[in-house]
Design a protein around this motif. Structure first.
Motif, short mmCIF file in Angstrom:
data_model
loop_
_atom_site.label_atom_id
_atom_site.label_comp_id
_atom_site.label_asym_id
_atom_site.label_seq_id
_atom_site.Cartn_x
_atom_site.Cartn_y
_atom_site.Cartn_z
N ALA A 149 0.87 -1.20 0.00
CA ALA A 149 0.00 0.00 0.00
C ALA A 149 0.90 1.24 0.00
O ALA A 149 2.09 1.13 0.32
CB ALA A 149 -0.90 -0.01 1.24
N PRO A 150 0.34 2.40 -0.33
CA PRO A 150 1.16 3.62 -0.26
C PRO A 150 1.68 3.88 1.15
O PRO A 150 2.76 4.43 1.35
CB PRO A 150 0.21 4.73 -0.70
N SER A 151 0.91 3.47 2.17
CA SER A 151 1.37 3.50 3.56
C SER A 151 0.44 2.58 4.32
O SER A 151 -0.60 2.18 3.80
CB SER A 151 1.27 4.91 4.16
N PHE A 152 0.83 2.25 5.56
CA PHE A 152 -0.07 1.44 6.39
C PHE A 152 -0.53 2.24 7.62
O PHE A 152 -0.79 1.66 8.68
CB PHE A 152 0.59 0.12 6.79
N ILE A 153 -0.61 3.55 7.46
CA ILE A 153 -1.00 4.39 8.61
C ILE A 153 -2.49 4.22 8.87
O ILE A 153 -3.31 4.32 7.96
CB ILE A 153 -0.64 5.87 8.35
N ARG A 154 -2.80 3.94 10.13
CA ARG A 154 -4.19 3.69 10.52
C ARG A 154 -4.70 4.86 11.35
O ARG A 154 -3.89 5.56 11.98
CB ARG A 154 -4.27 2.42 11.40
N VAL A 155 -6.02 5.01 11.41
CA VAL A 155 -6.60 6.04 12.27
C VAL A 155 -6.10 5.81 13.70
O VAL A 155 -5.72 6.76 14.41
CB VAL A 155 -8.14 6.01 12.19
N GLY A 156 -6.03 4.55 14.12
CA GLY A 156 -5.56 4.23 15.47
C GLY A 156 -4.15 4.74 15.76
O GLY A 156 -3.81 5.07 16.90
N GLN A 157 -3.34 4.79 14.69
CA GLN A 157 -1.97 5.26 14.88
C GLN A 157 -1.96 6.75 15.23
O GLN A 157 -1.25 7.19 16.13
CB GLN A 157 -1.23 5.03 13.57
#
Ligand SMILES: Nc1ncnc2c1ncn2[C@@H]1O[C@H](COP(=O)(O)OP(=O)(O)OP(=O)(O)O)[C@@H](O)[C@H]1O
Ligand SMILES: [Mg+2]
Length: 600
Positions: A237-245
């Motif tokens: 994916a372009p990034s794996f940044i989650r809302v939780g992060q």
């Protein structure tokens, strides 16, 4: 020349050394490392991580990795030659052994911490330390970041071994769940739904114990322990940044946990913008202005995503903030499912209740959007004008979601170009009767809309989608009569929409203001067939595929891969007979097949 053609014509990547030359580690180079971590990445014991954006982790390789599958479509997009998937260097890296990667690839991967909100409520109990500092990627380890064909990609192992966030678990994923995620990601992409992608899948001779369902079990929860092969899938994916992060860093600001908390929050947000929103947010703008644009764009992506999920009958059974990608795409195919029967309360996860049920996903998304907004808010604290705009964006979520859903239903029903203003009443009553009829008749969601897409003369084709055995007390004759009336009403509207387009009637107020709409039922039918898939990844197709795979036979898996990456196509009669059909009645309610208790 199209992008795809230019990739096909250009020289393909055949070695890891060639791939290494596209390395670009923006996350490692611009974010903060956990100051307590060692750079060696031998960091496998559960522990609290108090600050920093990532922990360096060396994956734990699986023993005797064996090729199971790779995504030919993603390989093509990335310019990888298919032979790369079975080349020893590539297999070694994507089965967890980074020790021999060519420079400038790095020998250490990374995992990230995140916080958890379930349906908008903040949780910390999930963390073994009851502080929230032990929760994050417990078995996901990123191993590579690169810019390929002007697009940034992160490659992440799922099941790559333990990390400080593993909470005492083994860091592994089993073949069964890896196959599900592998197939689903590429299927969703082919359906046109934004998602993380599948790169490769390797299985090992290593085994782990997992709770599961005994044969034909009707129990809600697994009732036996089974030994399963471990596997590693690589997702991209372009990034794996989650809302939780984002929430993790915002909570640290709120609780004033350390002096750098606000700076860490700001950094992760700017990093998110660069990774996922660089094309729509100018990085030269002041921070507050960037945040406003970010909130607006995420709201737009998230609401559109939910509309797409419902369009294809997809249910993310555990749509918590840690499973909500901040880039606005689908992430974490654990307890997910595509519905067979249309049921607004459909939920593949026994623990999800109604919160994460099919038609409640707009509400679950709103909760995640609220969590997202509260994570960004500390960065706007002194900016009153911007805060007001921000509040409006947050409050506007349900309206935007509502519009997305209306647009989605209109497209699904062939009314992309209907001038709603003139026919709203007729349209609304047609829609409301359809909703009732679908529920009372128990229709197969996919088959119904696909058959409707042929704009049938009478209801006979639609009846192929009826689960008559499940309709209970409903009077068949009355229902059939109502379906006839409904079909006639629907066709009246279809004909109106054609005359709206070809005649002088104003199109200015149509759903998308596009005057070049379809001019005939044939064209409407063709449009509908691009919105209503024929083939959908039903759980009962996947079960035999992974059961066969456990025996070392990947034939069904590869067939499914082939069919499910062409979900709108008319395929052979054989494939149609096998994959375009109602769910057999005896499979309803079977554990592991009709519902799941966890992602394992
Ligand atoms: N076998 C395991 N070992 C270590 N951690 C695990 C394991 N299974 C799940 N977890 C962790 O439990 C949490 C909740 O699991 P969940 O099913 O949402 O995620 P997942 O499927 O592992 O991963 P992801 O969200 O990255 O796709 C995650 O933080 C995950 O990393
Ligand atoms: Mg998850």
């Amino acid at each position: 020349m199209s992008n795809r053609q230019s990739q096909q014509n250009s020289v393909k990547i055949t070695t890891l050394t060639q791939l290494a030359s596209s390395a670009s580690y923006s996350l490692l180079d611009s974010l903060h490392r956990d100051p307590d971590a060692t750079s060696s990445g031998i960091d496998y014991q559960p522990r609290q991580v108090f600050s920093g954006h990532y922990v360096p982790v060396r994956p734990t390789p699986i023993t005797n990795p064996k090729y199971v599958a790779h995504s030919k479509n993603l390989f093509l997009e990335l310019g990888f030659d298919d032979s790369l998937a079975t080349s020893p260097d590539f297999v070694r890296l994507f089965s967890g052994d980074l020790s021999q990667v060519p420079e400038p690839m790095r020998q250490v991967g990374w995992s990230t911490g995140y916080a958890l909100s379930i349906y908008g409520t903040e949780y910390i109990q999930q963390c073994p330390f009851q502080t929230g500092n032990g929760y994050g990627d417990g078995r996901a380890i990123s191993v590579f970041e690169a810019v390929i064909n002007d697009q940034r990609w992160e490659m992440q192992l799922k099941g790559g071994g333990r990390t400080p966030y593993c909470r005492g678990a083994d860091g592994r994923a089993v073949l069964r769940s890896s196959i599900r995620e592998f197939l689903a990601q590429e299927h969703m992409h082919a359906l046109g739904v934004p998602t993380s992608r599948s790169l490769s899948l390797y299985v090992s001779t290593d085994k782990v114990q997992r709770p599961w369902y005994s044969e034909d079990s009707r129990s809600e929860n697994p009732d036996i322990l089974i030994s399963e092969s471990v596997a590693i899938t690589t997702r991209v994916a372009p990034s794996f940044i989650r809302v939780g992060q984002l929430e993790l860093f915002a909570r640290r600001v709120r609780h004033q946990e350390h002096a750098n908390a606000l700076q860490e929050l700001e950094k992760i947000v700017l990093h998110l913008i660069q990774r996922e929103y660089a094309d729509v947010i100018d990085k030269e703008l002041p921070l507050a202005a960037q945040i406003i644009l970010l909130a607006k764009e995420f709201r737009s992506r998230l609401t559109s995503l939910i509309g797409q999920w419902i369009r294809v009958g997809f249910c993310q059974g555990n749509f918590n903030s840690d499973n909500c990608a901040a880039g606005g795409y689908t992430l974490d195919y654990g307890p997910f499912g595509f519905c067979d029967v249309f049921d607004p309360q459909y939920s593949p996860w026994t623990g999800g209740g109604l919160h994460f049920a099919l038609m409640n996903q707009p509400n679950a998304a709103q909760k995640n959007f609220d969590s997202f907004c509260s994570a960004l808010r500390p960065l706007l604290s002194a900016e009153h004008d911007f805060l007001r705009q921000f509040d409006e964006i947050q409050e506007g979520f349900s309206n935007v979601m509502h519009t997305q859903m209306n647009t989605m239903w209109a497209k699904k029903l062939g009314f992309e170009h209907l001038n709603m203003n003139n026919h709203q009443q007729l349209y609304n009553s047609m829609l409301s009767e359809l909703d009732k009829l679908m529920k009372q008749t128990k229709v197969d969601y996919t088959i119904f809309f696909r058959e409707l897409s042929s704009i049938p003369d009478d209801i006979t084709p639609l009846q192929k989608s009826f689960y008559s055995d499940l309709a209970g007390g409903a009077d068949e004759q009355t229902l059939n009569h109502r379906w006839k009336v409904w079909l006639d009403d629907w066709k009246v509207l279809i004909n109106i929409s054609i005359s709206d387009i070809s005649g002088d009637n104003s199109i200015a107020n149509s759903t998308n203001n596009n005057v070049s709409g379809p001019q005939s039922t044939k064209e409407i039918s063709a449009h509908m067939k691009l919105v209503n898939p024929k083939y959908i990844l039903r759980e009962w197709f996947v079960v035999p595929a992974y059961q066969q795979a456990v025996e070392g036979n990947y034939e069904l898996l590869h067939e499914l891969q082939d069919v499910m990456t062409q979900p709108y196509a008319e395929l052979s009669k054989d494939i149609e007979a096998k994959y375009y059909r109602l769910k057999p009645t005896q499979l309803f309610e079977v554990g592991g097949l009709s519902h799941l208790s966890c992602s394992s």
